[in-house]
Design an enzyme around this catalytic site. Structure first.
Site, PDB file in Angstrom:
ATOM      1  N   SER A 151       0.856  -1.188   0.000  1.00  0.00           N
ATOM      2  CA  SER A 151       0.000   0.000   0.000  1.00  0.00           C
ATOM      3  C   SER A 151       0.888   1.231   0.000  1.00  0.00           C
ATOM      4  CB  SER A 151      -0.865   0.009   1.257  1.00  0.00           C
ATOM      5  OG  SER A 151      -1.465   1.278   1.453  1.00  0.00           O
ATOM      6  N   TYR A 164      -2.224  -1.554  10.089  1.00  0.00           N
ATOM      7  CA  TYR A 164      -2.230  -1.680   8.624  1.00  0.00           C
ATOM      8  C   TYR A 164      -0.833  -1.411   8.063  1.00  0.00           C
ATOM      9  CZ  TYR A 164      -4.213  -1.151   3.908  1.00  0.00           C
ATOM     10  OH  TYR A 164      -4.528  -1.300   2.585  1.00  0.00           O
TER      11      TYR A 164
END
Ligand code: NAI
Length: 312
Positions: A151, A164
């Site tokens: 990401s 995350y």
């Protein structure tokens, strides 16, 4: 530049097989669609059975598509899913480790259930894919590609994303570390770091297993997130799917999507470099630890991007 075996780009994916985790919705489905249109076979593995049926119907190319229900944290099931993929298409050439959940919130609220579920799926799922499928790609000897969905948060970590970011930064690090190791096997590695994409990720909370619900500080946040609309300005999953296909074909180390992140990334790395001690390099020490000081994968990626710019 240090020399190193550089894997030939995958090029034409026609007739090759990709195993895509989390491929029944969002980004994974966009990647599956792009690969099928390019003539590849895809095995879509996902925990959501109803989404698998829908994905299969949507892609509509039965000859090239197989679906398998899989929780990527279940290692025995992962091996069975890989067996099923090989039974259907013979060989797996591409692993797209993409299954993921949006576990976001203040670190002060994060409990062990949040950390364990978030790391188990987002990082553990990618590791399980590599351990299960990589030896199978090596064994057939035809080469292939490992794509990991990291990401932008790995490159530009922001507040309220500790769990995350922990997983996504680890995925990026793994990809950079194994790229050189696998080049000699003719297996490429691409780390995919999208910015915001229209997907189903806001509904991750409904997948939280019962054993990760009692000691969680994020449940309310997950329920609220489900009500938030997805911005039409976020990139479409099909667009990022095409970008991933291009990255696979070219064996790009990094697959990025959103130039909007460039200035922030530069500031982050400038801040890191500005924190380096402003002292002369100890040449003897540099020699002793030389194996730690560079990774040819970076030189290679830089050369291939600069080559592309020159050709454009
Ligand atoms: P999505 O929710 O639309 O798709 C994720 C898929 O993974 C779903 O079909 C879900 O059922 C599946 N999944 C979740 N847990 C699973 C498990 N334990 N085992 C097997 N399958 C599982 O979400 P999206 O956005 O397409 O996410 C795909 C990947 O992209 C994730 O790794 C996510 O972190 C990453 N990502 C997404 C961004 C975005 O803005 N949507 C931005 C950056 C990265």
């Amino acid at each position: 530049m240090m020399t190193q075996a550089v894997k030939a780009p995958m090029g034409d994916v026609r007739g090759k097989t990709a195993f895509i985790t989390g491929g029944a919705n969002g980004i994974g489905l966009g990647i599956a669609r792009a690969l099928v249109q390019a003539g590849a076979n895809v095995v879509i593995a996902d925990i959501r059975e109803e989404s698998l049926a829908q994905a299969r119907a949507e892609i509509g190319s039965d000859a090239q598509v197989e679906t398998v229900q899989l929780d990527v944290t279940d290692r025995a099931a992962f091996a069975r899913a890989a067996d099923a993929a090989e039974a259907r298409f013979g060989k797996v050439h591409m692993l797209v480790g993409n299954a993921g959940i949006g576990v976001m919130g203040p670190v002060l609220d994060a409990r062990f259930d949040d950390w364990d579920w978030g790391m188990g799926v987002n990082l553990g799922g990618v590791i399980n894919g590599i351990v299960t499928i990589l030896p199978r790609i090596k064994a057939h000897g035809e080469g292939g590609q490992i794509v990991t969905t990291s990401s932008q948060s790995a490159l530009l970590p922001i507040s309220y994303s500790a769990i995350y970011t922990a997983a996504k930064a680890a995925i990026l690090g793994i990809s950079e570390a194994i790229r050189g190791e696998l080049a000699g096997e003719n297996i490429g590695v691409s780390a995919f770091m999208p910015g915001p994409v229209q997907s189903h990720i806001a509904h991750s909370g409904e997948l939280r297993p019962a054993e990760y619900r009692s000691d969680s500080g994020y449940r309310q946040r997950e329920e609220d997130l489900e009500k938030r609309p997805v911005s039409p300005l976020w990139m479409s999953a099909d667009e990022v799917g095409e970008r991933v296909l291009a990255g696979i074909r070219d064996n790009d180390l990094y697959i990025l999507t959103h130039p909007e992140f460039g200035p922030g990334m530069r500031t982050r790395f400038d801040a890191i470099l500005a924190s380096m001690p402003d002292e002369a390099i100890n040449q003897d020490r540099a020699k002793e630890i030389g194996f730690l000081l560079s990774n040819p994968a970076f030189d290679d990626q830089l050369a291939r991007r600069q080559g592309k710019e020159l050709a454009a």
